[in-house]
Design a protein around this motif. Structure first.
Motif, PDB file in Angstrom:
ATOM      1  N   ASP A  87      31.507 -10.374  70.365  1.00 55.37           N
ATOM      2  CA  ASP A  87      30.822 -11.191  69.044  1.00 55.37           C
ATOM      3  C   ASP A  87      29.634 -12.259  69.964  1.00 55.37           C
ATOM      4  OD1 ASP A  87      30.162 -13.557  67.307  1.00 55.37           O
ATOM      5  OD2 ASP A  87      32.179 -14.376  67.651  1.00 55.37           O
ATOM      6  N   ARG A  90      29.200 -15.729  70.477  1.00 55.36           N
ATOM      7  CA  ARG A  90      29.632 -16.544  71.614  1.00 55.36           C
ATOM      8  C   ARG A  90      28.642 -17.123  72.541  1.00 55.36           C
ATOM      9  NH1 ARG A  90      34.434 -12.854  73.719  1.00 55.36           N
ATOM     10  NH2 ARG A  90      34.063 -14.441  75.390  1.00 55.36           N
ATOM     11  N   PHE A 116      23.297  -9.993  64.457  1.00 55.34           N
ATOM     12  CA  PHE A 116      23.581 -11.305  65.024  1.00 55.34           C
ATOM     13  C   PHE A 116      21.967 -11.835  65.254  1.00 55.34           C
ATOM     14  CE2 PHE A 116      27.699  -9.878  66.255  1.00 55.34           C
ATOM     15  CZ  PHE A 116      28.343 -10.862  65.959  1.00 55.34           C
TER      16      PHE A 116
END
Length: 261
Positions: A87, A90, A116
């Motif tokens: 992810d 983070r 992202f």
């Protein structure tokens, strides 16, 4: 032939590493994410530029060596993790990416980073030359395909450096290129529905040798036959997908959108 673990070919050319970091244009306050640091040749130069480097490495043995070499540097943080599952949110609200991406997973990692992209300032990544050929390809070129459209829809794409196979150990069978991707705040073309847009793009390139009238049969009820030719939204469907620009795909997508169930 037996595969090397994780497809590892380590960059050993220090001048190439220095140039990649130079192309990344890092300011001291820029947080940087390095994916796949390997033995740390890029890491060394990155730590000269930034006080906040996060290195993401999946190989535990390499992690041990990286920690021994750079662990005492307060600006270095090492995460043992798989970039294909990680992810990236983070890492922080905004960061730069610098990476020599592993060949076996490069395209998938790149797509994940684009997912992202609201967190990404820019990406300076080394990939197989043939992959970069596809990223920068223009309509009409044989390398142009759905990956070209996907990446160019979301990013400004610049090819910045060529790196020969002799710069690696062991030397791969192919050359590499470095590309810089700068996420666009607003996509390059105005699209009413991105899901439909990319459905049409993927359909158009599904069988590259086929004409659009065959690849886009799912929207056949919106074809217009005129003077022996088939059109949709004013675009001649006797063409192949590789001839269409992003604007053309947007035109098709926006035409289909109001009729989409």
């Amino acid at each position: 032939m037996k595969k090397r673990p994780l497809g590892q070919n380590f960059l050993i050319d220090r001048e190439a590493a220095r140039e990649i970091v130079l192309q990344a244009d890092i300011n001291p306050e820029d947080p940087v994410l390095e994916i796949g640091p390997g033995k740390g040749i890029l890491t060394e130069f990155l730590l000269e530029k930034t006080g906040a480097l996060i290195a993401l490495e999946v190989d535990s043995k390499l992690c041990t060596a990286l920690d021994a070499r750079f662990g005492s540097n307060p600006g270095f943080k090492l995460l043992e993790a798989d970039a294909l599952k990680f992810d990236f949110g983070r890492i922080g609200p905004r960061f730069k990416v610098v990476a020599n991406l592993p060949y076996y997973a490069a395209t998938h990692i790149l797509k994940r980073l684009i997912y992202f992209q609201s967190h990404v300032i820019d990406m300076t990544v080394m990939l197989q030359k043939e992959v970069v050929d596809r990223l920068v390809a223009e309509p009409g070129q044989k390398e142009y395909g759905s990956l070209s459209v996907f990446v160019q829809y979301h990013n400004e794409v610049r090819r910045v450096l060529e790196v020969g196979r002799e710069a690696f150990s062991p030397p791969p069978k192919i050359d590499s290129s470095v590309v810089k991707l700068i996420p666009l705040q607003i996509p390059k073309v105005d699209v009413k529905n991105e899901t439909i847009f990319f459905k049409i793009v993927h359909a158009a390139f599904l069988h590259k040798r086929k004409m659009l009238k065959n690849n886009l049969k799912g929207w056949e009820n919106q074809f217009l036959k005129e003077n022996g030719k088939i059109h949709m939204a004013g675009i001649d469907l006797s063409q192949r997908g590789e001839t269409l620009s992003l604007e053309d795909f947007a035109t098709l997508s926006n035409f289909v959108h109001p009729h989409h169930e």
